[in-house]
Scaffold this motif. Sequence first.
Motif, PDB file in Angstrom:
ATOM      1  N   ALA A 178      33.060   0.800  -7.633  1.00  0.00           N
ATOM      2  CA  ALA A 178      33.229   1.179  -6.223  1.00  0.00           C
ATOM      3  C   ALA A 178      34.406   0.410  -5.618  1.00  0.00           C
ATOM      4  O   ALA A 178      35.142   0.939  -4.777  1.00  0.00           O
ATOM      5  CB  ALA A 178      31.948   0.911  -5.443  1.00  0.00           C
ATOM      6  N   ALA A 179      34.602  -0.843  -6.054  1.00  0.00           N
ATOM      7  CA  ALA A 179      35.719  -1.629  -5.540  1.00  0.00           C
ATOM      8  C   ALA A 179      37.046  -1.037  -5.985  1.00  0.00           C
ATOM      9  O   ALA A 179      38.016  -1.017  -5.216  1.00  0.00           O
ATOM     10  CB  ALA A 179      35.606  -3.078  -6.009  1.00  0.00           C
ATOM     11  N   VAL A 180      37.096  -0.541  -7.221  1.00  0.00           N
ATOM     12  CA  VAL A 180      38.316   0.133  -7.685  1.00  0.00           C
ATOM     13  C   VAL A 180      38.593   1.331  -6.780  1.00  0.00           C
ATOM     14  O   VAL A 180      39.710   1.516  -6.282  1.00  0.00           O
ATOM     15  CB  VAL A 180      38.164   0.593  -9.157  1.00  0.00           C
ATOM     16  CG1 VAL A 180      39.389   1.381  -9.589  1.00  0.00           C
ATOM     17  CG2 VAL A 180      37.957  -0.595 -10.081  1.00  0.00           C
ATOM     18  N   ALA A 181      37.537   2.120  -6.539  1.00  0.00           N
ATOM     19  CA  ALA A 181      37.697   3.273  -5.652  1.00  0.00           C
ATOM     20  C   ALA A 181      38.135   2.828  -4.266  1.00  0.00           C
ATOM     21  O   ALA A 181      38.947   3.492  -3.613  1.00  0.00           O
ATOM     22  CB  ALA A 181      36.391   4.055  -5.571  1.00  0.00           C
ATOM     23  N   GLY A 182      37.605   1.693  -3.808  1.00  0.00           N
ATOM     24  CA  GLY A 182      37.957   1.174  -2.487  1.00  0.00           C
ATOM     25  C   GLY A 182      39.445   0.897  -2.368  1.00  0.00           C
ATOM     26  O   GLY A 182      40.089   1.296  -1.401  1.00  0.00           O
ATOM     27  N   LEU A 183      40.010   0.223  -3.363  1.00  0.00           N
ATOM     28  CA  LEU A 183      41.436  -0.067  -3.333  1.00  0.00           C
ATOM     29  C   LEU A 183      42.245   1.233  -3.383  1.00  0.00           C
ATOM     30  O   LEU A 183      43.177   1.443  -2.600  1.00  0.00           O
ATOM     31  CB  LEU A 183      41.831  -0.974  -4.506  1.00  0.00           C
ATOM     32  CG  LEU A 183      43.339  -1.181  -4.666  1.00  0.00           C
ATOM     33  CD1 LEU A 183      43.894  -2.002  -3.511  1.00  0.00           C
ATOM     34  CD2 LEU A 183      43.684  -1.829  -5.981  1.00  0.00           C
ATOM     35  N   LEU A 184      41.865   2.117  -4.297  1.00  0.00           N
ATOM     36  CA  LEU A 184      42.634   3.353  -4.487  1.00  0.00           C
ATOM     37  C   LEU A 184      42.639   4.207  -3.231  1.00  0.00           C
ATOM     38  O   LEU A 184      43.690   4.621  -2.743  1.00  0.00           O
ATOM     39  CB  LEU A 184      42.059   4.154  -5.667  1.00  0.00           C
ATOM     40  CG  LEU A 184      42.157   3.494  -7.040  1.00  0.00           C
ATOM     41  CD1 LEU A 184      41.487   4.351  -8.098  1.00  0.00           C
ATOM     42  CD2 LEU A 184      43.602   3.216  -7.406  1.00  0.00           C
ATOM     43  N   LEU A 185      41.429   4.458  -2.677  1.00  0.00           N
ATOM     44  CA  LEU A 185      41.354   5.316  -1.495  1.00  0.00           C
ATOM     45  C   LEU A 185      41.948   4.630  -0.276  1.00  0.00           C
ATOM     46  O   LEU A 185      42.541   5.280   0.578  1.00  0.00           O
ATOM     47  CB  LEU A 185      39.913   5.737  -1.227  1.00  0.00           C
ATOM     48  CG  LEU A 185      39.426   6.953  -2.013  1.00  0.00           C
ATOM     49  CD1 LEU A 185      38.024   7.323  -1.575  1.00  0.00           C
ATOM     50  CD2 LEU A 185      40.360   8.145  -1.817  1.00  0.00           C
ATOM     51  N   GLY A 186      41.784   3.313  -0.192  1.00  0.00           N
ATOM     52  CA  GLY A 186      42.370   2.561   0.921  1.00  0.00           C
ATOM     53  C   GLY A 186      43.877   2.754   0.952  1.00  0.00           C
ATOM     54  O   GLY A 186      44.468   3.056   1.993  1.00  0.00           O
ATOM     55  N   LEU A 187      44.501   2.607  -0.221  1.00  0.00           N
ATOM     56  CA  LEU A 187      45.954   2.768  -0.281  1.00  0.00           C
ATOM     57  C   LEU A 187      46.352   4.227  -0.052  1.00  0.00           C
ATOM     58  O   LEU A 187      47.374   4.515   0.569  1.00  0.00           O
ATOM     59  CB  LEU A 187      46.475   2.315  -1.647  1.00  0.00           C
ATOM     60  CG  LEU A 187      46.414   0.810  -1.931  1.00  0.00           C
ATOM     61  CD1 LEU A 187      46.892   0.515  -3.333  1.00  0.00           C
ATOM     62  CD2 LEU A 187      47.237   0.027  -0.912  1.00  0.00           C
ATOM     63  N   TYR A 188      45.532   5.135  -0.544  1.00  0.00           N
ATOM     64  CA  TYR A 188      45.861   6.564  -0.458  1.00  0.00           C
ATOM     65  C   TYR A 188      45.807   7.048   0.993  1.00  0.00           C
ATOM     66  O   TYR A 188      46.734   7.674   1.484  1.00  0.00           O
ATOM     67  CB  TYR A 188      44.875   7.347  -1.319  1.00  0.00           C
ATOM     68  CG  TYR A 188      45.186   8.816  -1.474  1.00  0.00           C
ATOM     69  CD1 TYR A 188      46.389   9.240  -2.024  1.00  0.00           C
ATOM     70  CD2 TYR A 188      44.250   9.772  -1.093  1.00  0.00           C
ATOM     71  CE1 TYR A 188      46.658  10.580  -2.194  1.00  0.00           C
ATOM     72  CE2 TYR A 188      44.514  11.128  -1.260  1.00  0.00           C
ATOM     73  CZ  TYR A 188      45.722  11.527  -1.804  1.00  0.00           C
ATOM     74  OH  TYR A 188      45.978  12.856  -1.971  1.00  0.00           O
ATOM     75  N   TYR A 189      44.711   6.726   1.682  1.00  0.00           N
ATOM     76  CA  TYR A 189      44.574   7.150   3.075  1.00  0.00           C
ATOM     77  C   TYR A 189      45.293   6.212   4.037  1.00  0.00           C
ATOM     78  O   TYR A 189      45.600   6.589   5.151  1.00  0.00           O
ATOM     79  CB  TYR A 189      43.095   7.213   3.475  1.00  0.00           C
ATOM     80  CG  TYR A 189      42.346   8.374   2.886  1.00  0.00           C
ATOM     81  CD1 TYR A 189      42.893   9.653   2.894  1.00  0.00           C
ATOM     82  CD2 TYR A 189      41.076   8.203   2.347  1.00  0.00           C
ATOM     83  CE1 TYR A 189      42.204  10.720   2.351  1.00  0.00           C
ATOM     84  CE2 TYR A 189      40.375   9.264   1.809  1.00  0.00           C
ATOM     85  CZ  TYR A 189      40.954  10.527   1.813  1.00  0.00           C
ATOM     86  OH  TYR A 189      40.273  11.582   1.296  1.00  0.00           O
ATOM     87  N   GLY A 190      45.497   4.969   3.620  1.00  0.00           N
ATOM     88  CA  GLY A 190      46.207   4.006   4.446  1.00  0.00           C
ATOM     89  C   GLY A 190      45.401   3.491   5.620  1.00  0.00           C
ATOM     90  O   GLY A 190      45.947   2.868   6.520  1.00  0.00           O
ATOM     91  N   VAL A 191      44.098   3.738   5.623  1.00  0.00           N
ATOM     92  CA  VAL A 191      43.309   3.304   6.779  1.00  0.00           C
ATOM     93  C   VAL A 191      41.863   3.074   6.328  1.00  0.00           C
ATOM     94  O   VAL A 191      41.388   3.694   5.374  1.00  0.00           O
ATOM     95  CB  VAL A 191      43.406   4.370   7.900  1.00  0.00           C
ATOM     96  CG1 VAL A 191      42.729   5.658   7.492  1.00  0.00           C
ATOM     97  CG2 VAL A 191      42.803   3.843   9.188  1.00  0.00           C
TER      98      VAL A 191
END
Lengths: 255, 309
Positions: B217-230
């Motif tokens: 889930a943390a991997v997903a957190g970094l990826l989606l955080g960077l992707y959406y930027g927010v």
Amino acid sequence: MAESMLKVRDLSMRFGGLLAVNGVSLDVEEREIISVIGPNGAGKTTVFNCISGFYTPTGGNINYKGQEIHALADYKISRLGMVRTFQHVRLFSQMTVIENLLVAQHRHVNTNLLSGLFKTPSYRKKEQKSIDRAVYWLKKVNLLEFANRDAGNLAYGQQRRLEIARCMVTEPGLLMLDEPAAGLNPKETKELDELIVSLKEDYNVSILLIEHDMNLVMGISDRIYVINQGQPLASGTPDEIRANPDVIKAYLGEV
Amino acid sequence: MLETALYFIQQLLNGLTIGSTYALIAIGYTMVYGIIGMINFAHGEIYMIGTYISFIAISGLIPLLGIEYLPLILIITLAVSMFISSTYGWAIERIAYRPVRGGNRLIALISAIGMSIFLQNYVRIAQGSRDIAMPSLIQGGWSFGPPEGFQASLSYMQLFIFIATFITMGGLTLFIARSRMGRACRAVSEDMKMAGLLGINTNRIISLTFVIGAALAAVAGLLLGLYYGVTNPYIGFIAGLKAFTAAVLGGIGSIPGAMLGGLLLGVTESMTSAYFSSEYKDVVSFGLLILILLFRPTGLLGKPEVEKI
């Protein structure tokens, strides 16, 4: 006299208002085959479940090699060297035959997560040892050719043998078998008979057995305990039990 | 004609991007369900916490260390975020689930929902409830198609998501199939009691499952955080529901199922947005959940539960 390997005293197990087991005591010495018999519903399996840590008994105490075990977690009991089978086969049916034997040696490969990830030499060596032991026991129970098959696809008699092999790779001191001959044909029962005796003779394992097949029980047991309606009824050598009028009455009813 | 095809490819790429992150979160649901048969409703919050830790690491820790090399920034952020999130996952199990395990399943479910509300509000108080902008570390990309017409594009960020997801899932698959701990995980999920009687410390395996789920889930957190930027404290709820849907779609309890379900859900959403209306994408995803529960409760790759006799 030395202490018994397994010493059960005044064991009782209550389920709500039902006293399923009351005041059962038994001893198992090193290298002994002990059978527990009794009519259906006598509480044999409940006794087994208490001893093996499947249930926590409501009374009495259980001592294995000088250690009180009735309040220990299940995995700790098996690490002390007591391991069991069930009336119905409980293999990991979605894992392969050899994986069933490897997973039972989980504790022998006592390494941390990192050494497993990086496959350090000591990890490899231990893993290799587990595989060797698994292969040895597969040969012993004639299942080597099925090593990579899913355990659930084996024939019933083979699954029974695999279960015993799975217990043996944990290198137990006491093996508890709950009706191992149930559902086996006469030829398979005879093979089982030989296997159990060989476990005692060649591997110094004590065996505690629940069984309905009286030929098997009378043939291989050193001593027998009879339980009736949750209470101890008699104990002794096969000959003594065969001649005991109380036992005959419990099995056949009042004559 | 070419334009239609490019448009379709674009939607497929967008769908797979989102879908692969759903899959990463869905694995956490499916693994926990596979082992202890409960739905960890606080799992979405772990993902949310993962985005915050990534943010804090990128904007606080990295400048402090004076690192400017991008791959190193990503690796350090990922390592820190996976480690801290895993600690959260481990602690949640110890505090909220282990004490009520063995009781009625509803109790564990309520406990999970309570944990989820607690974590959401804890982050809200600690970090504020407003959106936080994540720096866009990975910019640029490729475009295909005629310069004057519609151009399909694949950004480096999307590529990074694909690669990171692929490596993580490949690693997990190998771990479960080959390693000694993975073998024990499979044994515990098939018959926990028997595994215990054979000397496996089942509590440790359960903890491990929570730790692995949280790390993914943390991997997903970094990826989606960077992707959406927010990010904000509330994103865990909907992401958790989506990932749960993905897990059920693929067959809850099955890890390949969670991967497939995630990708499928992501593509369905992006296609709905593109060809129908983006406002209906949640309607379609959750409609899908209802349909699966009605007509194929075991999911695409799940096995029907066989009653043991």
